[in-house]
Write a protein that holds these residues in place. Structure first.
Motif, PDB file in Angstrom:
ATOM      1  N   GLY A 131       0.867  -1.197  -0.031  1.00 30.62           N
ATOM      2  CA  GLY A 131      -0.043   0.143  -0.130  1.00 30.62           C
ATOM      3  C   GLY A 131       0.871   1.132   0.009  1.00 30.62           C
ATOM      4  O   GLY A 131       0.197   2.376   0.097  1.00 30.62           O
ATOM      5  N   SER A 132       2.119   1.186  -0.086  1.00 30.48           N
ATOM      6  CA  SER A 132       3.021   2.231   0.004  1.00 30.48           C
ATOM      7  C   SER A 132       3.956   2.298  -1.146  1.00 30.48           C
ATOM      8  O   SER A 132       4.478   1.405  -1.748  1.00 30.48           O
ATOM      9  N   ALA A 133       4.092   3.676  -1.851  1.00 29.12           N
ATOM     10  CA  ALA A 133       5.066   3.596  -3.016  1.00 29.12           C
ATOM     11  C   ALA A 133       6.466   3.575  -2.585  1.00 29.12           C
ATOM     12  O   ALA A 133       7.294   3.641  -3.248  1.00 29.12           O
ATOM     13  N   LEU A 134       6.706   3.294  -1.514  1.00 27.11           N
ATOM     14  CA  LEU A 134       8.151   3.055  -0.729  1.00 27.11           C
ATOM     15  C   LEU A 134       8.747   1.829  -1.321  1.00 27.11           C
ATOM     16  O   LEU A 134       9.936   1.783  -1.634  1.00 27.11           O
ATOM     17  N   GLY A 135       7.660   0.874  -1.459  1.00 29.28           N
ATOM     18  CA  GLY A 135       8.487  -0.431  -2.234  1.00 29.28           C
ATOM     19  C   GLY A 135       8.781  -0.080  -3.652  1.00 29.28           C
ATOM     20  O   GLY A 135       9.869  -0.570  -4.042  1.00 29.28           O
ATOM     21  N   LEU A 136       8.025   0.413  -4.348  1.00 32.58           N
ATOM     22  CA  LEU A 136       8.519   0.796  -5.655  1.00 32.58           C
ATOM     23  C   LEU A 136       9.972   1.538  -5.763  1.00 32.58           C
ATOM     24  O   LEU A 136      10.743   1.469  -6.590  1.00 32.58           O
ATOM     25  N   GLU A 137       9.857   2.410  -4.791  1.00 28.30           N
ATOM     26  CA  GLU A 137      11.123   3.396  -4.768  1.00 28.30           C
ATOM     27  C   GLU A 137      12.314   2.601  -4.371  1.00 28.30           C
ATOM     28  O   GLU A 137      13.258   3.038  -4.911  1.00 28.30           O
ATOM     29  N   CYS A 138      12.280   1.709  -3.443  1.00 30.48           N
ATOM     30  CA  CYS A 138      13.308   0.907  -3.065  1.00 30.48           C
ATOM     31  C   CYS A 138      13.709   0.008  -4.279  1.00 30.48           C
ATOM     32  O   CYS A 138      14.922  -0.183  -4.408  1.00 30.48           O
ATOM     33  N   ALA A 139      12.739  -0.547  -4.949  1.00 30.02           N
ATOM     34  CA  ALA A 139      13.203  -1.398  -6.206  1.00 30.02           C
ATOM     35  C   ALA A 139      13.864  -0.445  -7.209  1.00 30.02           C
ATOM     36  O   ALA A 139      14.919  -1.139  -7.824  1.00 30.02           O
ATOM     37  N   SER A 140      13.425   0.610  -7.474  1.00 33.58           N
ATOM     38  CA  SER A 140      13.994   1.632  -8.405  1.00 33.58           C
ATOM     39  C   SER A 140      15.612   1.938  -7.939  1.00 33.58           C
ATOM     40  O   SER A 140      16.512   1.826  -8.614  1.00 33.58           O
ATOM     41  N   VAL A 141      15.709   2.094  -6.736  1.00 33.72           N
ATOM     42  CA  VAL A 141      17.155   2.411  -6.074  1.00 33.72           C
ATOM     43  C   VAL A 141      17.919   1.192  -6.055  1.00 33.72           C
ATOM     44  O   VAL A 141      19.047   1.232  -6.351  1.00 33.72           O
ATOM     45  N   PHE A 142      17.490   0.015  -5.789  1.00 29.92           N
ATOM     46  CA  PHE A 142      18.208  -1.139  -5.894  1.00 29.92           C
ATOM     47  C   PHE A 142      18.476  -1.245  -7.305  1.00 29.92           C
ATOM     48  O   PHE A 142      19.744  -1.734  -7.456  1.00 29.92           O
ATOM     49  N   ALA A 143      17.542  -1.084  -8.529  1.00 28.78           N
ATOM     50  CA  ALA A 143      18.307  -1.181  -9.676  1.00 28.78           C
ATOM     51  C   ALA A 143      19.207  -0.179 -10.267  1.00 28.78           C
ATOM     52  O   ALA A 143      20.076  -0.488 -10.933  1.00 28.78           O
TER      53      ALA A 143
END
Length: 578
Positions: A131-143
């Motif tokens: 329910g949070s955009a933080l997960g997608l942000e973490c995926a982007s930062v990890f990439a």
């Protein structure tokens, strides 16, 4: 300190005057902190995968906000990249039994494309923060992290294994602990190549910004606000005007980052150069000069000094640090058999499970097709490396060995290397269609835009790190022409070129993901190659073929590293280390 009559002296009573440089630095730090605090709520915005937008708005008024979001992700990925570099490179250089595992693993990690990591990690990060955009942000930062870390790790690892023997002896005489040696010898000794390769890795991460912010997996596209996703949306709509606006904003962003961050880092790293005679000119930075005049950094660092002293005391019971080349022969012989056996069993079990999965889905015959298209990509990588070597080695030596040229050329090179070349892909696609150049040939150019700079940056770092006394000796003995190149320049830059070559090859394989399949409006060009194979499988969520493609790419990269680059590393370590 008391004066006459027991009263404090004037030196004690005098308070330092408030200087404009302190006000400027403090205001900049407060502004940065305020911006991060204002940005924090957007990182934790509500997010539902089923209703998430596939494209961001292409209204140019959003570009300043998108630029800040992208820049935040880049620096958020740089910090763990540096930490990973320190830990992984130290382990690979100091632990000889672990080195036999860590270096092949690093080869494999370098060969896995960004999309390969995204296809596995996006769902995991989204589920980690529901329910949070933080997960997608973490995926982007990890990439973005995966586009930075490997090159920096290779560079720092080589600086560790090629430390001069006299510095090792000095560390032993001074009885430095492992912690003291790390900060007083290992980090300073590897700072120049680490800064240059960090700058190159940061620039390489810009190349994959679109894939990191506009994520397409499992037939779904998730778009985060940023420059990469803006460019992806404009390219998908065939709007060259807005792509041009994005290019202009990116140029301002790249130039600003280089002027405010990387240029000061390059100038600061010169203090760690080891040479007997001082160079005539050093890189200069207005930002670094301003920070040196200000007392704010010293005041902020003062509370951390007791922590450093405490760590020195706590690590002393572990004994003095060993030189990276020190090999306890008995320990190696007694432990290697069990270690190698356990590793082999783990690898065999993992390979058996993967083959069983592929056999039940795509079929093992698919490996033959993947190796065949991989041969085409391998050919492009070889051509790219040969041409980049012939072109950029002389240019890098010219820039690195001429301080006056370097002062003007380095910023230009930094901007060219940092600019995300895939923003230019729509124009290149239009040119290929207009002229009739097939992407099978044009892909080499597109891959080179993202990979060739690794060679140039490392050669510049190698040429600029040649001690001034050696240069003066060559001039004094009037050694010039072909003899100077063969006996002095090429041996001096050879270790740096090897680092640049191995990372350029890995970068070229990664760049094939976005270089072998390009789109612009209604034009869709696809080259025969492993990069296009993996990109198509990732877009459709075909996990068996993603696994096959990543495995085949890893085999190609690891085989090339083992058969060529590792041998060149050993040659550089034993024969050409200064």
């Amino acid at each position: 300190m008391a004066g006459e009559g027991g009263f404090p002296s004037r030196a004690v009573l005098r308070r330092p005057a408030l200087r404009w440089v302190d006000v400027l630095v403090a205001a900049a730090l407060l502004g940065l902190l305020y911006g991060l605090l204002r940005l924090a709520p957007a990182l934790n915005a509500p997010f539902l995968p089923d209703t998430a937008p596939s494209f961001v708005s292409t209204d140019p008024s959003n570009l300043p906000y998108y630029a800040v979001r992208s820049l935040t992700r880049m620096f958020a990925a740089l910090i763990p990249s540096v930490l990973f570099t320190f830990v992984y490179a130290i382990a690979a250089a100091r632990l000889r039994r672990a080195e036999k595992v860590l270096l092949p693993v690093l080869d494999i990690l370098q060969s896995v494309p960004v999309l390969g990591f995204l296809s596995v990690t996006v769902t995991a990060f989204i589920n980690l923060f529901p329910g949070s955009a933080l997960g997608l942000e973490c995926a982007s930062v990890f990439a973005i992290f995966t586009a930075m870390a490997w090159n920096m790790t290779f560079a720092f690892y080589y600086s560790l294994i090629s430390q001069p023997q006299e510095l090792d002896e000095a560390a032993r005489v001074m009885r430095l602990t492992k912690w003291q040696r790390f900060w007083r010898l290992d980090v300073p000794g590897g700072m120049i190549p680490l800064v240059w390769n960090g700058m190159m890795s940061f620039g390489g991460a810009w190349f994959f910004l679109a894939a990191s912010e506009s994520i397409s997996v499992l037939n779904r596209t998730y778009a985060l606000p940023g420059m990469g996703s803006y460019a992806a949306a404009a390219i998908a709509r065939g709007d060259l005007g807005k792509v041009g606006i994005a290019i202009g904003v990116m140029m301002v962003l790249v130039i600003g980052v280089n002027a405010l961050f990387w240029r000061p880092m390059v100038a600061w790293s010169e203090r760690f150069r080891v040479e007997e005679s001082e160079a005539a000119e050093h890189p200069r930075s207005v930002v670094l000069d301003t920070l040196r005049r200000s007392s704010v950094p010293e005041r902020l660092g003062r509370p951390l000094r007791p922590v450093g002293r405490a760590l020195d005391r706590w690590t002393r019971p572990f004994g003095p640090a060993e030189h990276p080349l020190f090999r306890p022969q008995k320990r190696e012989r007694t432990g290697d058999v069990f270690f190698a056996g356990a590793l082999a069993a783990l690898v065999i079990f993992g390979a058996w499970k993967a083959l069983a999965y592929v056999q039940d889905t795509a079929g093992l015959a698919e490996f033959g097709h993947a190796f065949a298209v991989g041969a085409a990509t391998f050919g492009r990588v070889v051509v790219l490396l040969v041409v980049a070597t012939l072109v950029w080695v002389p240019v890098g030596v010219w820039i690195g060995m001429n301080p006056r040229v370097s002062r003007f050329a380095q910023p230009v090179v930094q901007v060219l290397a940092s600019f995300p070349a895939n923003f230019l892909f729509p124009f290149a696609t239009a040119f290929f269609v207009l002229v009739g150049i097939p992407l099978n040939a044009g892909a080499i150019v597109l891959m080179a835009l993202g990979a060739q700079w690794y060679i140039l940056f490392n050669v510049i770092a190698g040429a600029s790190s040649i001690p001034s006394d050696l240069r003066e000796a060559m001039t004094l003995f009037r050694v010039g022409g072909r003899l100077r190149w063969r006996k002095f320049i090429l041996p001096a830059i050879f270790p740096y070129y090897v680092t640049g070559g191995i990372t350029a090859a890995g970068g070229a394989w990664n760049a094939s993901i976005v270089g072998e399949i390009v789109e612009y409006g209604h034009h869709h060009l696809t080259a025969t190659g492993l990069g296009a194979y993996i990109a198509q499988a990732t877009g459709t969520g075909d996990f068996p073929r993603i696994l096959i493609g990543v495995t085949v790419m890893s085999v190609y990269v690891v085989a090339a590293n083992r058969l060529l680059w590792r041998r060149l590393y050993r040659l550089a370590e034993t024969r050409y280390a200064l």
